[in-house]
Design a protein around this motif. Structure first.
Motif, mmCIF file in Angstrom:
data_model
loop_
_atom_site.group_PDB
_atom_site.id
_atom_site.type_symbol
_atom_site.label_atom_id
_atom_site.label_comp_id
_atom_site.label_asym_id
_atom_site.label_seq_id
_atom_site.Cartn_x
_atom_site.Cartn_y
_atom_site.Cartn_z
ATOM 1 N N THR A 1 15.771 10.562 -58.341
ATOM 2 C CA THR A 1 14.626 10.267 -59.197
ATOM 3 C C THR A 1 14.470 8.758 -59.334
ATOM 4 O O THR A 1 15.447 8.048 -59.621
ATOM 5 C CB THR A 1 14.804 10.906 -60.583
ATOM 6 N N THR A 2 13.250 8.277 -59.124
ATOM 7 C CA THR A 2 12.986 6.836 -59.222
ATOM 8 C C THR A 2 12.123 6.580 -60.459
ATOM 9 O O THR A 2 10.916 6.787 -60.436
ATOM 10 C CB THR A 2 12.260 6.317 -57.965
ATOM 11 N N PRO A 3 12.725 6.149 -61.553
ATOM 12 C CA PRO A 3 11.958 5.922 -62.790
ATOM 13 C C PRO A 3 10.983 4.756 -62.642
ATOM 14 O O PRO A 3 11.113 3.907 -61.755
ATOM 15 C CB PRO A 3 13.052 5.601 -63.815
ATOM 16 N N ASP A 4 10.018 4.710 -63.531
ATOM 17 C CA ASP A 4 8.992 3.667 -63.482
ATOM 18 C C ASP A 4 9.590 2.268 -63.632
ATOM 19 O O ASP A 4 9.015 1.290 -63.138
ATOM 20 C CB ASP A 4 7.952 3.896 -64.582
ATOM 21 N N LEU B 1 24.239 10.141 -61.837
ATOM 22 C CA LEU B 1 23.777 8.977 -62.594
ATOM 23 C C LEU B 1 23.721 9.271 -64.086
ATOM 24 O O LEU B 1 24.053 8.415 -64.909
ATOM 25 C CB LEU B 1 22.410 8.533 -62.088
ATOM 26 N N GLN B 2 23.289 10.477 -64.452
ATOM 27 C CA GLN B 2 23.182 10.819 -65.864
ATOM 28 C C GLN B 2 24.546 10.893 -66.547
ATOM 29 O O GLN B 2 24.639 10.769 -67.763
ATOM 30 C CB GLN B 2 22.446 12.163 -66.022
ATOM 31 N N ALA B 3 25.597 11.070 -65.758
ATOM 32 C CA ALA B 3 26.936 11.099 -66.352
ATOM 33 C C ALA B 3 27.318 9.753 -66.944
ATOM 34 O O ALA B 3 28.229 9.662 -67.770
ATOM 35 C CB ALA B 3 27.969 11.525 -65.305
ATOM 36 N N ASP C 1 21.471 1.097 -61.980
ATOM 37 C CA ASP C 1 22.578 1.301 -62.922
ATOM 38 C C ASP C 1 22.374 0.482 -64.194
ATOM 39 O O ASP C 1 22.531 0.981 -65.311
ATOM 40 C CB ASP C 1 23.901 0.882 -62.274
ATOM 41 N N GLY C 2 22.050 -0.795 -64.010
ATOM 42 C CA GLY C 2 21.880 -1.666 -65.157
ATOM 43 C C GLY C 2 20.730 -1.237 -66.051
ATOM 44 O O GLY C 2 20.837 -1.258 -67.293
#
Length: 374
Positions: free
Chosen positions: A144-147, A349-351, A202-203
């Motif tokens: 998933t690529t967030p805005d 990533l959500q972890a 990540d950041g």
């Protein structure tokens, strides 16, 4: 024990930096001129002291093999030992060199791109690569690529020791490129995989993570294997999934970068076990990196000095990647036909940016690594 390596290149220009600081302070903030001159004099005395004691410093500066294993297990929550990593990392190094040779054979007759020579060319190539990569990740449903995944146009990263305004600029003659610039200036895609969906995402996710533990900052960079392992994993994952199929030389660059990361595991292990000196570790890294690594490469010196000061950091790239690939294979075998790569990456990533051993426990239910660390 203290061992500084060849620190002279980092500090020899301190008088110039502090002189310039005192001159600027005198012009804009006169009250800071005297403290700036005192800082310059203190730095000069410190350099003189280092030169005086250098011959008396011990040849090794590692923490010792037993202490290293204790730190990996009890602080970093890392499931491999020194002995295991030596075997795994050397196998990974051999695999990477073999795959590089196969790529070179397949691409024989195709010229390696020449490095860009201007900042405008660099910015244009990086902007194009970033937009292309983010679109590929989104359209191929890889993650998933967030805005907010919008990389800043911050230019090339300059090592701290090279941030000297009195020296020629990066694109001013005579042009001198260290290893990573040799790679990125030819094609930015391999390293942008590391830095955009890797460290930058990540950041951004971490800055939005309000969970008290997973979103918090921890001491000693205990999540380094997770952060660097994920970033390095992305480089080869995108190669294997087909992103670079139309750019054969970028595939070669990816393997050259991988070889360099694999080649620096052994120097950290041997230095921390007090079996190699700084110079022996440096020689190993520079001689086993297949391209663009001169004996006095700035990146090589930066790496070796950092990994001696911060145990467990240099191994994190490749060994973190190994841990993540293990997790992917285990999860794929658990789910069978229901395995979905995008869901896997999103769950990982959500972890949060926490040790991979904990993420593995959560995602697979397997606690064997955790049990061995108790």
């Amino acid at each position: 024990e203290i061992y500084m390596g060849d620190w002279s290149s980092d500090v020899c220009s301190s008088d110039l930096v502090y002189d310039r600081l005192s001159q600027d302070a005198a012009k804009h903030h006169p009250s800071l001129g005297k403290p700036a001159r005192e800082a310059r004099d203190a730095a000069d005395r410190f350099i003189a002291w280092l030169e005086e004691i250098e011959s008396k410093l011990p040849p090794h500066g590692g923490i010792g093999k037993q202490e290293y294993d204790w730190y990996l297990r009890n602080v970093l929550l890392f499931p491999y030992t020194w002995d295991e990593m030596r075997i795994v990392s050397e196998r990974e190094y051999q695999r990477t060199i073999a795959f590089l040779e196969l790529e070179e054979y397949q691409n024989r007759g195709i010229a390696m791109p020449e490095p860009v020579t201007t900042r405008a060319e660099f910015d244009s190539a990086r902007t194009e690569a970033d937009a292309e990569m983010i679109a590929y990740l989104r359209d191929q449903k890889i993650l998933t690529t967030p805005d907010y995944l919008v990389p800043p146009g911050d230019g090339p990263y300059i090592l701290p020791a090279e941030r000297d305004p009195s020296k020629p600029g990066l694109f001013d003659p005579p042009i001198k490129r260290h290893f990573f610039f040799e790679a990125e200036f030819r094609d930015p895609r391999p390293l942008r995989a590391h830095n955009v969906p890797g460290h930058f995402l990540d950041g951004q996710m971490r800055s939005r993570d309000t969970r008290p533990i997973r979103g918090g900052r921890r001491m000693f960079f205990v999540d380094g294997n997770r952060a660097e392992g994920w970033a390095l994993y992305l480089e080869e994952m995108l190669l294997q999934i087909g992103y670079l199929d139309e750019r054969p030389k970028a595939r070669e660059i990816t393997y050259i970068l991988q070889a360099k990361r694999a080649a620096r595991v052994l120097p950290e292990l041997m230095m921390q076990a007090n079996e190699w000196t700084y110079e022996q570790a440096l020689q190993s890294l520079t001689s086993r990196t297949p391209y663009w690594m001169k004996p006095d490469d700035a990146i090589a010196r930066f790496d070796i000095e950092l990994y001696l000061r911060q145990p467990g950091y240099g191994i994190g790239y490749y060994m973190g990647k190994v841990e993540l690939e293990k997790l992917l294979s285990e999860r794929a075998m658990q789910l069978g036909d229901k395995f979905d790569l995008q869901r896997f990456h999103d769950e990982f990533l959500q972890a949060g940016v926490i040790p991979i051993s904990l993420i593995r426990w959560e995602m697979t239910g397997r606690d064997d690594e955790i049990q061995r660390m108790r």
